[in-house]
Design a protein around this motif. Structure first.
Motif, mmCIF file in Angstrom:
data_model
loop_
_atom_site.group_PDB
_atom_site.id
_atom_site.type_symbol
_atom_site.label_atom_id
_atom_site.label_comp_id
_atom_site.label_asym_id
_atom_site.label_seq_id
_atom_site.Cartn_x
_atom_site.Cartn_y
_atom_site.Cartn_z
ATOM 1 N N VAL A 1 0.879 -1.171 0.000
ATOM 2 C CA VAL A 1 0.000 0.000 0.000
ATOM 3 C C VAL A 1 0.911 1.214 0.000
ATOM 4 C CG1 VAL A 1 -1.754 1.283 1.274
ATOM 5 C CG2 VAL A 1 -1.805 -1.220 1.245
ATOM 6 N N LEU A 2 0.806 2.052 -1.025
ATOM 7 C CA LEU A 2 1.688 3.202 -1.177
ATOM 8 C C LEU A 2 0.862 4.483 -1.178
ATOM 9 C CD1 LEU A 2 4.556 4.249 -1.700
ATOM 10 C CD2 LEU A 2 4.137 3.890 -4.132
ATOM 11 N N GLU A 3 1.122 5.334 -0.195
ATOM 12 C CA GLU A 3 0.464 6.637 -0.088
ATOM 13 C C GLU A 3 1.546 7.707 -0.078
ATOM 14 O OE1 GLU A 3 -1.901 6.562 3.455
ATOM 15 O OE2 GLU A 3 -2.912 4.700 2.870
ATOM 16 N N VAL A 4 1.444 8.663 -0.986
ATOM 17 C CA VAL A 4 2.453 9.713 -1.125
ATOM 18 C C VAL A 4 1.798 11.067 -0.871
ATOM 19 C CG1 VAL A 4 4.138 10.771 -2.668
ATOM 20 C CG2 VAL A 4 3.644 8.328 -2.873
ATOM 21 N N SER A 5 2.433 11.878 -0.017
ATOM 22 C CA SER A 5 1.935 13.236 0.216
ATOM 23 C C SER A 5 3.017 14.232 -0.200
ATOM 24 C CB SER A 5 1.554 13.432 1.684
ATOM 25 O OG SER A 5 2.670 13.232 2.510
ATOM 26 N N GLY A 6 2.598 15.430 -0.508
ATOM 27 C CA GLY A 6 3.540 16.470 -0.903
ATOM 28 C C GLY A 6 3.626 16.658 -2.402
ATOM 29 N N VAL A 7 2.884 15.844 -3.169
ATOM 30 C CA VAL A 7 2.951 15.959 -4.623
ATOM 31 C C VAL A 7 1.654 15.425 -5.243
ATOM 32 C CG1 VAL A 7 4.065 13.729 -4.968
ATOM 33 C CG2 VAL A 7 4.403 15.514 -6.644
ATOM 34 N N LYS A 8 1.241 16.080 -6.338
ATOM 35 C CA LYS A 8 0.093 15.627 -7.130
ATOM 36 C C LYS A 8 0.519 15.619 -8.591
ATOM 37 C CE LYS A 8 -3.652 17.162 -4.194
ATOM 38 N NZ LYS A 8 -3.379 18.095 -3.166
ATOM 39 N N ASP A 9 -0.011 14.679 -9.350
ATOM 40 C CA ASP A 9 0.325 14.590 -10.767
ATOM 41 C C ASP A 9 -0.075 15.886 -11.480
ATOM 42 O OD1 ASP A 9 1.345 13.323 -13.038
ATOM 43 O OD2 ASP A 9 -0.644 12.602 -13.626
ATOM 44 N N GLY A 10 0.836 16.422 -12.288
ATOM 45 C CA GLY A 10 0.579 17.647 -13.038
ATOM 46 C C GLY A 10 0.844 18.923 -12.268
ATOM 47 N N GLN A 11 1.353 18.805 -11.067
ATOM 48 C CA GLN A 11 1.573 19.968 -10.204
ATOM 49 C C GLN A 11 2.742 20.814 -10.708
ATOM 50 O OE1 GLN A 11 1.845 18.809 -6.116
ATOM 51 N NE2 GLN A 11 1.942 20.894 -5.354
ATOM 52 N N THR A 12 2.646 22.125 -10.510
ATOM 53 C CA THR A 12 3.701 23.075 -10.867
ATOM 54 C C THR A 12 4.290 23.652 -9.585
ATOM 55 O OG1 THR A 12 2.585 23.627 -12.928
ATOM 56 C CG2 THR A 12 4.218 25.201 -12.135
ATOM 57 N N PHE A 13 5.619 23.754 -9.562
ATOM 58 C CA PHE A 13 6.329 24.241 -8.375
ATOM 59 C C PHE A 13 7.124 25.494 -8.708
ATOM 60 C CE2 PHE A 13 5.630 19.766 -7.647
ATOM 61 C CZ PHE A 13 5.292 19.704 -6.310
ATOM 62 N N ASP A 14 7.292 26.370 -7.713
ATOM 63 C CA ASP A 14 8.117 27.572 -7.851
ATOM 64 C C ASP A 14 9.508 27.349 -7.280
ATOM 65 O OD1 ASP A 14 5.962 28.948 -8.961
ATOM 66 O OD2 ASP A 14 5.263 29.632 -7.004
ATOM 67 N N GLU A 15 9.633 26.432 -6.332
ATOM 68 C CA GLU A 15 10.905 26.141 -5.669
ATOM 69 C C GLU A 15 11.416 24.772 -6.115
ATOM 70 O OE1 GLU A 15 12.564 28.186 -3.531
ATOM 71 O OE2 GLU A 15 11.014 29.685 -3.929
ATOM 72 N N PRO A 16 12.736 24.621 -6.296
ATOM 73 C CA PRO A 16 13.267 23.344 -6.781
ATOM 74 C C PRO A 16 13.293 22.219 -5.739
ATOM 75 C CG PRO A 16 15.038 24.910 -6.473
ATOM 76 C CD PRO A 16 13.759 25.655 -6.231
ATOM 77 N N LEU A 17 13.250 22.547 -4.451
ATOM 78 C CA LEU A 17 13.313 21.517 -3.421
ATOM 79 C C LEU A 17 11.921 20.944 -3.157
ATOM 80 C CD1 LEU A 17 15.137 19.998 -1.452
ATOM 81 C CD2 LEU A 17 14.617 21.756 0.243
ATOM 82 N N LEU A 18 11.798 19.638 -3.339
ATOM 83 C CA LEU A 18 10.526 18.941 -3.163
ATOM 84 C C LEU A 18 10.654 17.991 -1.981
ATOM 85 C CD1 LEU A 18 7.703 18.066 -4.158
ATOM 86 C CD2 LEU A 18 8.857 16.480 -5.696
ATOM 87 N N ALA A 19 9.784 18.143 -0.994
ATOM 88 C CA ALA A 19 9.783 17.269 0.182
ATOM 89 C C ALA A 19 8.650 16.266 0.048
ATOM 90 C CB ALA A 19 9.615 18.097 1.450
ATOM 91 N N LEU A 20 9.015 15.002 -0.099
ATOM 92 C CA LEU A 20 8.034 13.922 -0.195
ATOM 93 C C LEU A 20 7.967 13.187 1.123
ATOM 94 C CD1 LEU A 20 8.887 12.193 -3.573
ATOM 95 C CD2 LEU A 20 6.966 13.655 -3.087
#
Length: 93
Positions: free
Chosen positions: A15-34
């Motif tokens: 069972v895999l649940e991921v928070s902090g990201v959605k498909d097609g999302q646009t970011f302003d900052e390069p650091l992504l925390a998953l």
């Protein structure tokens, strides 16, 4: 009945649940925390790099996005070889 209750999570696989990201999302900052949950997983990778899963099945990882279009590939596998994969298409402006 009791045997099923005790083994139902193993039979379902990862069972895999991921928070902090959605498909097609646009970011302003390069650091992504998953962060998220990888229940029943013995191996997990993000873009081919192995990720640590703690004893409560939680994971945390920080990634740097490249300018423009990025693909994030998250895979997890249990001890019986059952796999799950999630892909996200992300954009860094």
């Amino acid at each position: 009945g009791y045997a099923y209750y005790k083994t139902k999570d193993l039979l379902r696989g990862v069972v895999l649940e991921v928070s902090g990201v959605k498909d097609g999302q646009t970011f302003d900052e390069p650091l992504l925390a998953l962060a998220g949950l990888a229940r029943n997983a013995t191996l997990m990778t993000i873009n081919g790099r192995e990720v640590f899963i703690d004893k409560n099945a939680n994971f945390e990882e920080k990634l740097l996005l490249l300018p423009g279009y990025n693909i994030l590939e998250i895979k997890a596998e249990d001890k019986f070889g059952k796999k799950i994969e999630k892909n996200y298409q992300l954009t860094l402006e």
